[in-house]
Write a protein that holds these residues in place. Sequence first.
Motif, short mmCIF file in Angstrom:
data_model
loop_
_atom_site.label_atom_id
_atom_site.label_comp_id
_atom_site.label_asym_id
_atom_site.label_seq_id
_atom_site.Cartn_x
_atom_site.Cartn_y
_atom_site.Cartn_z
N GLN A 205 36.84 68.62 65.21
CA GLN A 205 36.97 68.11 63.85
C GLN A 205 35.72 67.35 63.46
O GLN A 205 35.09 66.70 64.28
CB GLN A 205 38.18 67.17 63.73
CG GLN A 205 39.52 67.84 63.91
CD GLN A 205 40.67 66.87 63.67
OE1 GLN A 205 40.46 65.67 63.53
NE2 GLN A 205 41.87 67.40 63.62
N ARG A 208 36.07 61.84 60.29
CA ARG A 208 36.76 61.55 59.03
C ARG A 208 37.64 60.32 59.20
O ARG A 208 38.01 59.96 60.32
CB ARG A 208 37.63 62.73 58.60
CG ARG A 208 38.82 62.99 59.52
CD ARG A 208 39.58 64.24 59.16
NE ARG A 208 38.82 65.43 59.45
CZ ARG A 208 39.35 66.65 59.52
NH1 ARG A 208 40.63 66.81 59.29
NH2 ARG A 208 38.60 67.69 59.80
N ASP A 212 42.00 60.50 54.26
CA ASP A 212 40.69 61.01 53.89
C ASP A 212 40.46 60.71 52.41
O ASP A 212 41.27 61.09 51.57
CB ASP A 212 40.65 62.52 54.14
CG ASP A 212 39.23 63.06 54.15
OD1 ASP A 212 38.42 62.62 53.31
OD2 ASP A 212 38.93 63.93 54.98
N TRP A 217 39.12 67.76 50.38
CA TRP A 217 39.75 68.12 51.64
C TRP A 217 41.27 68.04 51.53
O TRP A 217 41.99 68.83 52.16
CB TRP A 217 39.25 67.23 52.77
CG TRP A 217 37.77 67.26 52.99
CD1 TRP A 217 36.94 66.18 53.14
CD2 TRP A 217 36.92 68.42 53.10
NE1 TRP A 217 35.65 66.59 53.33
CE2 TRP A 217 35.60 67.96 53.31
CE3 TRP A 217 37.15 69.79 53.03
CZ2 TRP A 217 34.52 68.82 53.46
CZ3 TRP A 217 36.07 70.66 53.17
CH2 TRP A 217 34.78 70.18 53.38
N ASP A 221 43.50 71.18 52.57
CA ASP A 221 44.47 71.05 53.64
C ASP A 221 45.84 71.63 53.27
O ASP A 221 46.66 71.89 54.16
CB ASP A 221 44.65 69.56 54.02
CG ASP A 221 43.54 69.05 54.93
OD1 ASP A 221 42.81 69.88 55.50
OD2 ASP A 221 43.41 67.82 55.06
N ARG A 227 40.42 73.70 55.73
CA ARG A 227 39.05 73.26 55.44
C ARG A 227 38.00 74.28 55.87
O ARG A 227 36.87 74.24 55.39
CB ARG A 227 38.76 71.92 56.13
CG ARG A 227 39.72 70.82 55.76
CD ARG A 227 39.38 69.51 56.45
NE ARG A 227 40.36 68.47 56.08
CZ ARG A 227 40.09 67.19 56.03
NH1 ARG A 227 38.89 66.74 56.34
NH2 ARG A 227 41.01 66.31 55.68
N TYR A 232 30.76 73.73 53.61
CA TYR A 232 30.63 72.37 53.13
C TYR A 232 30.20 72.40 51.67
O TYR A 232 29.62 73.39 51.20
CB TYR A 232 29.60 71.58 53.95
CG TYR A 232 30.06 71.30 55.37
CD1 TYR A 232 30.88 70.20 55.64
CD2 TYR A 232 29.70 72.13 56.42
CE1 TYR A 232 31.30 69.94 56.92
CE2 TYR A 232 30.14 71.88 57.70
CZ TYR A 232 30.93 70.78 57.95
OH TYR A 232 31.38 70.54 59.23
#
Length: 237
Positions: A205, A208, A212, A217, A221, A227, A232
């Motif tokens: 992972q 984070r 979060d 995200w 989720d 994710r 990114y």
Amino acid sequence: MNDANTSMPTLKPARELADQPSRFPGESAEYRRARNALLAEEIELRRQIERVAAQRRALPPGGSVPEDYRFEGEAGEVSLSQMFGAHDTLVTYNWMFGPRRERPCPMCTSLLSAWDGEMPDILQRVAFAVIGRSPIDKLVAFKRERGWRHLRLYSSLGNTFNRDYAGEDPAGDDFPALNVFTREGGVVRHFWAEEMGPSTSDPGQDPRGAPDPMPLWTILDMTPGGRGTDWYPKLAY
């Protein structure tokens, strides 16, 4: 929900709440069984978030800040204590846009873009400052490029705030940081900081916090793909 009511009612078991009748078109009994099991876990997660928030609010007084740091704001020089305005709580975010960077961190920028839309609501309750080490003109130029309207930007170039409260090393590499300060009787204290990072991350992972703070995200989720492992945010698409 707000925290105005501090009484602790007796809670029904999460599974009992989850097993109330609920159906969507075309779903199978197998799906509903699995979904209700997940719903019970989601209810427990919500309750855990509430317990952690209450524990955070109950923290004893934090350390007093070592100095009334001076920053360059969009309207001129300002001190940390002045950033509070009429509030007794100040939230600061250290934006990874130091003088070594030609462009800011895409992850920070994605987060700040989301917060810009929420800022009129946030500022009803607390003061909020976005702090970067680049000169203020450079920070403001990107703010205009991005179309941010409500974020309040400050340059920490020339003081040690980033080193003291974002853990930056003497070489000047910049790191993100979320901090909360309080002011009472003229004394400014550090209340809380996001302290989870690479040293506390779990295998497989990205570092984070919890919860979060990135809405991006939270939305992903909820989807089958989650994710992902190789995607990114970018500054432009």
